[in-house]
Motif scaffolding. Structure first.
Motif, PDB file in Angstrom:
ATOM      1  N   HIS A 104       1.145  -1.264   0.064  1.00 10.84           N
ATOM      2  CA  HIS A 104       0.036  -0.073  -0.018  1.00 10.84           C
ATOM      3  C   HIS A 104       1.179   1.069  -0.242  1.00 10.84           C
ATOM      4  CE1 HIS A 104      -4.104   2.597   0.987  1.00 10.84           C
ATOM      5  NE2 HIS A 104      -4.831   1.118  -0.366  1.00 10.84           N
TER       6      HIS A 104
ATOM      7  N   HIS B 122      -3.293   1.367  12.635  1.00 13.27           N
ATOM      8  CA  HIS B 122      -1.988   0.082  11.568  1.00 13.27           C
ATOM      9  C   HIS B 122      -2.417  -0.578  11.308  1.00 13.27           C
ATOM     10  CE1 HIS B 122       0.186   0.285   8.058  1.00 13.27           C
ATOM     11  NE2 HIS B 122       1.694   0.351   8.221  1.00 13.27           N
TER      12      HIS B 122
ATOM     13  N   LYS C 101     -14.707  14.936  21.440  1.00 13.04           N
ATOM     14  CA  LYS C 101     -13.334  15.594  21.163  1.00 13.04           C
ATOM     15  C   LYS C 101     -12.552  14.812  22.517  1.00 13.04           C
ATOM     16  CE  LYS C 101     -12.188  16.945  17.682  1.00 13.04           C
ATOM     17  NZ  LYS C 101     -11.529  16.129  16.461  1.00 13.04           N
TER      18      LYS C 101
ATOM     19  N   ARG D 145     -12.519   6.272  19.075  1.00 13.53           N
ATOM     20  CA  ARG D 145     -12.507   6.423  17.495  1.00 13.53           C
ATOM     21  C   ARG D 145     -12.915   4.965  16.621  1.00 13.53           C
ATOM     22  NH1 ARG D 145      -7.383   8.947  13.930  1.00 13.53           N
ATOM     23  NH2 ARG D 145      -7.819  11.197  14.731  1.00 13.53           N
ATOM     24  N   LEU D 146     -13.462   4.898  16.573  1.00 17.74           N
ATOM     25  CA  LEU D 146     -14.391   3.704  15.502  1.00 17.74           C
ATOM     26  C   LEU D 146     -13.864   3.255  14.552  1.00 17.74           C
ATOM     27  CD1 LEU D 146     -17.613   3.858  15.981  1.00 17.74           C
ATOM     28  CD2 LEU D 146     -18.331   4.606  13.728  1.00 17.74           C
TER      29      LEU D 146
ATOM     30  N   GLY E 280     -11.551   0.527  12.413  1.00 13.54           N
ATOM     31  CA  GLY E 280     -11.885   0.568  11.100  1.00 13.54           C
ATOM     32  C   GLY E 280     -12.728   1.216   9.879  1.00 13.54           C
ATOM     33  N   PHE E 281     -12.369   2.736  10.533  1.00  9.73           N
ATOM     34  CA  PHE E 281     -12.693   3.915   9.703  1.00  9.73           C
ATOM     35  C   PHE E 281     -11.523   5.032   9.496  1.00  9.73           C
ATOM     36  CE2 PHE E 281     -17.886   4.113   8.867  1.00  9.73           C
ATOM     37  CZ  PHE E 281     -17.634   2.247   9.838  1.00  9.73           C
TER      38      PHE E 281
ATOM     39  N   HIS F 104      -8.675   6.698   7.469  1.00  9.58           N
ATOM     40  CA  HIS F 104      -7.502   6.644   6.398  1.00  9.58           C
ATOM     41  C   HIS F 104      -6.875   8.221   5.682  1.00  9.58           C
ATOM     42  CE1 HIS F 104      -5.062   4.759   3.360  1.00  9.58           C
ATOM     43  NE2 HIS F 104      -5.315   3.519   3.996  1.00  9.58           N
ATOM     44  N   ARG F 105      -5.736   8.033   6.293  1.00 13.06           N
ATOM     45  CA  ARG F 105      -4.747   8.704   5.930  1.00 13.06           C
ATOM     46  C   ARG F 105      -5.263   9.307   4.907  1.00 13.06           C
ATOM     47  NH1 ARG F 105      -1.100  11.674   8.216  1.00 13.06           N
ATOM     48  NH2 ARG F 105      -2.070  11.351  10.007  1.00 13.06           N
TER      49      ARG F 105
ATOM     50  N   LYS G 238     -10.156   9.048   0.945  1.00 17.58           N
ATOM     51  CA  LYS G 238     -11.018  10.472   1.331  1.00 17.58           C
ATOM     52  C   LYS G 238     -11.652   9.579   0.807  1.00 17.58           C
ATOM     53  CE  LYS G 238      -8.401  12.002   4.189  1.00 17.58           C
ATOM     54  NZ  LYS G 238      -8.205  11.045   4.990  1.00 17.58           N
TER      55      LYS G 238
ATOM     56  N   ARG H 281      -9.786  -1.441  -1.253  1.00 16.35           N
ATOM     57  CA  ARG H 281      -9.950  -3.054  -0.487  1.00 16.35           C
ATOM     58  C   ARG H 281     -11.582  -3.658   0.397  1.00 16.35           C
ATOM     59  NH1 ARG H 281      -4.360  -1.420   2.017  1.00 16.35           N
ATOM     60  NH2 ARG H 281      -5.930  -0.060   2.996  1.00 16.35           N
TER      61      ARG H 281
ATOM     62  N   ASN I 105     -12.423   1.651   6.358  1.00 15.17           N
ATOM     63  CA  ASN I 105     -11.020   1.053   5.045  1.00 15.17           C
ATOM     64  C   ASN I 105     -10.827  -0.732   5.101  1.00 15.17           C
ATOM     65  OD1 ASN I 105      -9.844   0.084   8.037  1.00 15.17           O
ATOM     66  ND2 ASN I 105     -10.171   1.811   8.391  1.00 15.17           N
TER      67      ASN I 105
ATOM     68  N   ARG J 139       1.437  -8.239   4.401  1.00 20.48           N
ATOM     69  CA  ARG J 139       2.638  -7.614   3.799  1.00 20.48           C
ATOM     70  C   ARG J 139       4.242  -7.081   3.919  1.00 20.48           C
ATOM     71  NH1 ARG J 139       1.054  -1.885   4.138  1.00 20.48           N
ATOM     72  NH2 ARG J 139      -0.973  -2.821   3.036  1.00 20.48           N
TER      73      ARG J 139
END
Ligand code: SDX
Length: 393
Positions: free
Chosen positions: A194, A229, A259, A264-265, A267-268, A270-271, A274, A279, A326, A353
């Protein structure tokens, strides 16, 4: 131009990183391995075909593929002394900690006679890493459940061999189901590379100093372990189990917006993507088929995941921030359906990977302009000042 990437100065040296391996268009949700769309490779190729493609830049013909499969299978066995090393780990050590330790130790077993400056030596190391990661991964799993390590078999295909090492015992053989082998083949292809993600950049940075590939990959595995990651697939399952039912989803969606709350959710987001991670789209479709064929059609976790995705993608917080599922959002559900425990999910990611890591390392080491990576910084500390004797502090 495809493949020409410039790192932001805050991360790497100001030099851009040229790579011809993987191309991503985050806005359009495009992912190409050496120019081939991931959608085509995932459904038409074998994992070792894709490994060959990423390593050498072209898909193999029949003769080359058969030769490559034989070559990889011959490198799957581990040095027998590594069993003593494995036995030294506490029984409940996380398999990722074992993977980091054992892969790093391969430097002592397989690198003494090899040079990072010789292409052929680099190729041998690359083949060894690709072939041995599944054996080490399965050995780490067997160690954690107190069962004897199973040796690889050269008569089995790559994915079937891994499943056999995971689930066979000396007392009872295990014949991997074709649906499981095909699901693993697809998941490994989707996770193979990736471009300049955190773990691959770690491998490149470590390799740029001339460190041996086994040590560089141990560093890459360490970076992959983080929940932001590769550790996300394990965190997604933990999150789904914590949410428990669809009724609780709105509360967790609200928590993800808070905040002050670090939640964080998983699996949602990505850097780079957008838009929907291509995948994730493929895995979502396959997930349903695999669960049906494994007689888990009504898997409550899959139903919950789909409901969570549906609610999140209609919530303005996620829509505004373009936070889509993601690659890690659905993969864990398939791994669990295959009988792979949660603490092995990121290990699965590392097995796949490895080919991305070694391909980028080979590419970098073959580049005559390759220089040591030297990230710069924006200094925000105190300006120069004089030392004070302790009596005046
Ligand atoms: C992988 O780089 C790669 O290519 C990685 C990878 C690969 O193949 O190598 O694709 C594999 O690592 C996939 C990502 C797996 N990680 C997770 O699923 C963990 C959950 N996701 C995140 O932690 C996060 O989305 C990241 C780490 C993936 C990205 O982090 P960023 O870059 O900070 O996200 P962003 O800049 O797009 O965030 C924008 C906003 C921020 O809010 P604001 O400051 O604008 O108010 O969205 C928020 C973030 O706080 N946000 C989330 C969120 N992800 C980002 N809010 C809630 N839940 C999330 N998951």
């Amino acid at each position: 131009e495809a493949g020409i990437f410039t790192f932001d100065p805050g991360f790497m040296s100001t030099a851009s990183c040229h790579s011809a391996i993987t191309f991503i268009d985050g806005e359009k949700g495009v992912l190409l391995y050496r120019g081939y769309p991931i959608e085509q490779l995932a459904t038409k190729a074998s994992f070792l075909e894709v490994v060959y493609l990423l390593l050498y830049g072209e898909l193999p013909n029949e003769k080359a593929l058969v030769g490559f499969e034989k070559l990889v299978s011959r490198h799957t066995m581990l040095n027998e002394n590594l069993k003593n090393f494995l036995d030294g780990f506490h029984y409940d050590a996380h398999p990722m900690s074992i993977l980091i330790g054992v892969v790093g130790s391969l430097s002592a077993f397989y690198h003494d006679s090899l040079s990072v400056n010789e292409y052929h030596d680099r190729e041998i190391s690359a083949h060894r890493l690709i072939a041995k990661l599944p054996t080490i991964a399965a050995a780490a799993y067997k160690h954690s459940i107190g069962e004897p390590i199973m040796y690889p078999r050269n008569d089995l295909r790559f994915c079937a061999n891994f499943l056999h090492m995971m689930f066979a015992t000396p007392c009872e053989d295990y014949k991997p189901r074709l649906v499981a082998e095909k699901a693993l083949n697809l998941l490994f292809i989707l996770h193979a590379d990736h471009e300049q993600n955190a773990s691959t950049s770690t491998v490149r940075l470590a390799g740029s100093s001339g460190a041996n590939p086994f040590a560089c990959l141990a560093a890459g595995i360490a970076s992959l372990w983080g929940p932001a990651h590769g550790g996300a697939n394990e965190a997604v399952l933990d999150m789904l189990l914590e949410i428990g039912s669809v009724d609780n989803v709105p509360r967790y969606i609200e928590k993800a917006k808070d905040k002050d709350d670090p939640f964080r959710l998983m699996g949602f987001g990505h850097r780079v993507y957008k838009n929907y991670d291509p995948r994730a789209k493929i895995i979502r479709e396959v997930c349903h088929q695999v669960l049906e064929e494994l007689a888990e059609a009504n898997n409550p976790l899959f139903d919950l995941a789909m409901k969570l995705e549906d609610i999140a993608l209609n919530d303005e917080y996620f829509v505004e921030r373009k936070l889509y599922p993601n690659v890690d959002f659905y993969s864990g559900i398939i791994y669990q359906a295959l009988g792979i425990p949660r603490n092995m999910f990121t290990v699965m990611f590392a097995i796949a990977r490895t080919v991305g890591w070694v391909s980028h390392w080979m590419e970098m080491m073959s580049d005559s302009n390759n220089r040591i990576g030297r990230p710069r910084q924006i200094y925000c500390g105190p300006s120069q000042r004089d030392y004070l004797p302790i009596s005046r502090r």
